[in-house]
Design an enzyme around this catalytic site. Structure first.
Site, mmCIF file in Angstrom:
data_model
loop_
_atom_site.group_PDB
_atom_site.id
_atom_site.type_symbol
_atom_site.label_atom_id
_atom_site.label_comp_id
_atom_site.label_asym_id
_atom_site.label_seq_id
_atom_site.Cartn_x
_atom_site.Cartn_y
_atom_site.Cartn_z
ATOM 1 N NE ARG A 29 -3.624 -1.029 2.604
ATOM 2 C CZ ARG A 29 -4.189 -1.681 3.657
ATOM 3 N NH1 ARG A 29 -3.888 -0.302 4.483
ATOM 4 N NH2 ARG A 29 -4.876 -2.677 4.373
ATOM 5 N NE ARG A 42 -10.390 8.210 -2.400
ATOM 6 C CZ ARG A 42 -10.660 7.520 -1.610
ATOM 7 N NH1 ARG A 42 -9.612 6.518 -1.052
ATOM 8 N NH2 ARG A 42 -12.716 6.928 -1.195
ATOM 9 C CG ASP A 79 -9.676 -2.854 -4.173
ATOM 10 O OD1 ASP A 79 -10.279 -3.718 -3.595
ATOM 11 O OD2 ASP A 79 -9.339 -2.481 -3.320
#
Length: 367
Positions: A29, A42, A79
């Site tokens: 991550r 984002r 993801d």
């Protein structure tokens, strides 16, 4: 399209159990919410899936940690739940709630209807892999990834994250035939998905068995390990440029089953922070058929002051033991990583301290 020559192959050399000048480091991550630049990107994308499905944004955020830290590998920004989403389960991410499926799979009819998805539905992932590989321009290798068949099944049956895995375990114990059917479809889908990432330019691939450790002994071997092996057996060995592609398996909570995992057809085993690296090295890291080891500092170490981070890095490096130095033959190697994903609350300066400490201390161990 031909890719630029690799300038830093330390991570790949360690995957193949070859001696390196320092212990390579990357972080699970590593592109994420702890970086303010990620938060800004984002916000522009409007949502997590808006970010993940946009090739330019996915490329941008994958490279962001490499602009800050001298990491030895990049990992695709995506993801683990893209595969079941492509199966039609309706993935969404609610603020503060994590992933959720609109159509969880809980009965015989739903499981019978499952099939390996049309990979064109995941074209955005493969386009991102190719874009990131070009943007890296040979700086470091690119890792592709997927969730394991069991971990995907947990989300597909529960419909979201779970604290007790009641629904998926109820299905597993009451109708093992249905669970095996679900896992077989998942395994074949994951293999096709990873092969497409390899074709697009991924230079290593990783299976995240994030919830394998919630299973009982025996159930882990039957419902998780067997299907991880099914994936591995179908993976391409060479990448888009003809270079061999190492395979990494990470099972959170899997330290109990290292003996069984030694038999997996992969090059690297990832370990969480509950496992002693030296003991793992003695068990699965030595000998001609040994595995490279990846891990395994507790992510919460990154909330300590930099001097304490450096001390904990030293403990991890020392627990693995003397680095492999014979360049004429393979031997036990270590890839430094966290024992799980980085927390969104981690100070970026502390990540810089960790990466610097790994490089400096591991060079001294080889001096």
């Amino acid at each position: 399209m031909p890719f630029a020559p690799l300038q830093n192959d330390t991570f790949l050399r360690a995957c193949w159990r070859q001696a390196t000048d320092h212990t390579p480091v990357w972080l699970m991550r590593q592109a994420g919410r702890y970086l303010p630049e990620y938060v800004a990107t984002r916000a522009k994308a409007g949502s997590f899936m808006g970010l993940a499905t946009n090739v330019d944004y996915a490329t941008e955020v994958t490279l962001q940690p490499l602009e800050r830290f001298p990491l030895d590998a990049a990992i695709l920004f995506s993801d683990i739940l893209t595969v079941p989403d492509a199966m039609g389960l309706g993935l969404s991410f609610e603020a503060g709630e994590g992933p959720r499926f609109a159509c969880p799979v809980r009965d015989e009819a739903a499981i019978a209807a499952l099939a390996v998805p049309d990979l064109d539905k995941l074209r955005y992932v493969f386009d991102a892999v190719a874009s990131i590989r070009r943007a890296l321009n040979g700086r470091v290798p690119l890792i592709g990834f997927s969730g394991s068949p069991w971990t995907l099944a947990c989300y597909m049956v529960e419909g979201a994250g779970s604290s007790d895995y009641r629904l998926v375990k109820s299905l597993m114990y009451s109708r093992p035939d249905l669970m095996h059917r679900l896992l077989a479809v998942n395994a074949d889908a994951v293999a096709a998905y990873l092969n497409a990432q390899i074709d697009a330019g991924a230079q290593a691939v990783m299976l995240f068995d994030s919830w394998g450790g919630v299973l009982a002994d025996g159930a882990f071997q039957e419902f998780s390990l067997a299907y991880t092996a099914r994936v591995l057996g179908q993976l391409k060995r060479d990448g888009a440029d003809g270079t061999p592609v190492p395979r990494i398996v990470f099972t959170k909570g899997g330290g109990l089953w290292l003996d069984a995992m030694r038999a997996l057809d992969c090059e690297v085993l990832g370990l969480d922070w509950t496992v002693n690296l030296g003991a793992a090295r003695a068990k699965v890291g030595e000998g001609a058929q040994g595995k490279a080891l990846q891990g395994n500092i507790d992510p919460n170490v990154l909330f300590a002051p930099p001097d304490r981070i450096e001390a904990e890095v030293a403990k991890v490096l020392q627990s693995f033991g003397t680095p492999h130095a014979d360049r004429s033959q393979p031997g036990p190697t270590h890839i430094f990583n966290l024992g799980h994903g980085i927390s969104q609350f981690t100070p970026p300066d502390h990540v810089a301290a960790l990466v610097s400490a790994v490089h400096a201390q591991s060079r001294l161990l080889r001096a």
